[in-house]
Design a protein around this motif. Structure first.
Motif, PDB file in Angstrom:
ATOM      1  N   SER A  16       0.813  -1.215   0.000  1.00 21.05           N
ATOM      2  CA  SER A  16       0.000   0.000   0.000  1.00 21.05           C
ATOM      3  C   SER A  16       0.848   1.267   0.000  1.00 21.05           C
ATOM      4  O   SER A  16       0.435   2.309  -0.510  1.00 21.05           O
ATOM      5  CB  SER A  16      -0.940   0.009   1.210  1.00 21.05           C
ATOM      6  N   THR A  17       2.047   1.175   0.564  1.00 21.78           N
ATOM      7  CA  THR A  17       2.939   2.343   0.608  1.00 21.78           C
ATOM      8  C   THR A  17       4.158   2.179  -0.294  1.00 21.78           C
ATOM      9  O   THR A  17       5.029   3.041  -0.314  1.00 21.78           O
ATOM     10  CB  THR A  17       3.430   2.587   2.050  1.00 21.78           C
TER      11      THR A  17
ATOM     12  N   ARG B  13       6.613   0.159   0.098  1.00 25.30           N
ATOM     13  CA  ARG B  13       7.794   0.095   0.956  1.00 25.30           C
ATOM     14  C   ARG B  13       8.172  -1.365   1.196  1.00 25.30           C
ATOM     15  O   ARG B  13       7.353  -2.173   1.642  1.00 25.30           O
ATOM     16  CB  ARG B  13       7.535   0.782   2.303  1.00 25.30           C
TER      17      ARG B  13
ATOM     18  N   ASN C 238      12.157   1.979  -1.359  1.00 27.49           N
ATOM     19  CA  ASN C 238      11.038   2.429  -2.183  1.00 27.49           C
ATOM     20  C   ASN C 238      10.986   1.544  -3.431  1.00 27.49           C
ATOM     21  O   ASN C 238      11.915   1.549  -4.239  1.00 27.49           O
ATOM     22  CB  ASN C 238      11.227   3.894  -2.570  1.00 27.49           C
TER      23      ASN C 238
END
Length: 264
Positions: free
Chosen positions: A227-228, A230, A245
């Protein structure tokens, strides 16, 4: 360590069973003491619907312990493995899959009776595994150092038929944890000897990119927050949590951890 693993598993089950708390950090739910049980546990698998916790032991006594999370009791010990590592439970299919590294295979047990019902041949030292629920394929790392080869294999196994479909060869002798990206065909894997993160295309079944891990050495555990975007990678020399990232492949944070880390 035995107590810690059970606590971690219980916290995971609590999160799975409480959708309203998805954004709440994990909290300690309960601590279970296991007097007299001497194991060097490796990985655990959780079946939240049936309240079952599966813990593999690969050294002192190669078994799979099965716990009932409603009573916190050991209800069965699966024997007949030579070096059990990963375990995945599929109650709908009435199957338990155990990655048996020392036996160079994936063992299949009946979920209800714990009877051995099948084998899928792999290479020696089969260990890290990740499941793609969309395709029902299991990706298993095997070969490398124990096989005395300069390369490792990521074997693709169809969990419906139990058949191995392909081997993806990577030119490094140590691969560790993997993570699936559900929104694409990417598969991330820690290329520990090379101190890199490998990016594979699951459809092409090939390595398409590598990202260097520069903050520390021996990148082993890995978890992904899609979702991020990461990717969280833990290292051993020294113990750090490295955040990557996945849009750029760049490290964006590196945090020291309090103690040494092992597989997640």
């Amino acid at each position: 360590m035995k107590k810690l693993l059970v606590v971690m598993a219980l916290a995971l089950v609590w999160v799975v069973k409480s959708p309203a708390q998805e954004k709440t950090p994990l909290r300690l739910v309960q601590t279970i003491s296991l007097p007299g049980l001497q194991r060097h546990w490796d990985h655990f698998g959780v079946d939240a619907k049936s309240n079952r916790l599966f813990l593999t032991s690969d050294e002192d006594e190669p078994v799979v312990d099965v716990f009932d999370l409603r009573t916190n009791k050991l209800i069965h010990t699966i024997t007949g493995t030579k070096g059990s590592h990963n375990v995945l439970a599929f109650p709908e299919e009435k199957k338990i899959y155990v990655v048996d590294g020392e036996a160079s295979e994936l063992k299949i047990f009946n979920y209800d009776t714990y009877e051995l019902i099948g084998h899928t041949a792999l290479s020696i030292d089969a260990d890290p595994a990740v499941y793609d629920a969309a395709t029902k394929y299991l990706y298993v790392v095997n070969g490398g150092r124990a096989a005395k080869t300069p390369y490792c294999l990521i074997s693709v196994v169809d969990m419906v038929s139990g058949k191995k479909l392909a081997d993806i060869k990577l030119d490094t002798n140590r691969l560790e944890s993997m993570a699936i990206e559900k929104s694409s065909s990417r598969l991330f894997v820690n290329m520990t000897t090379a101190n890199k993160i490998g990016v594979l295309d699951r459809q092409k079944r090939s390595l398409v990119d590598t990202w260097p891990v520069t903050a520390a050495l021996e990148n082993v555990p890995m978890q992904y927050d899609e979702s991020t975007h990461r990717l969280f990678v833990a290292t051993r020399k020294p113990s750090k949590l490295v955040v990557v990232n996945t849009d750029t492949g760049k490290e964006i944070a590196s945090l020291p951890t309090a103690d040494s880390v092992d597989d997640l």
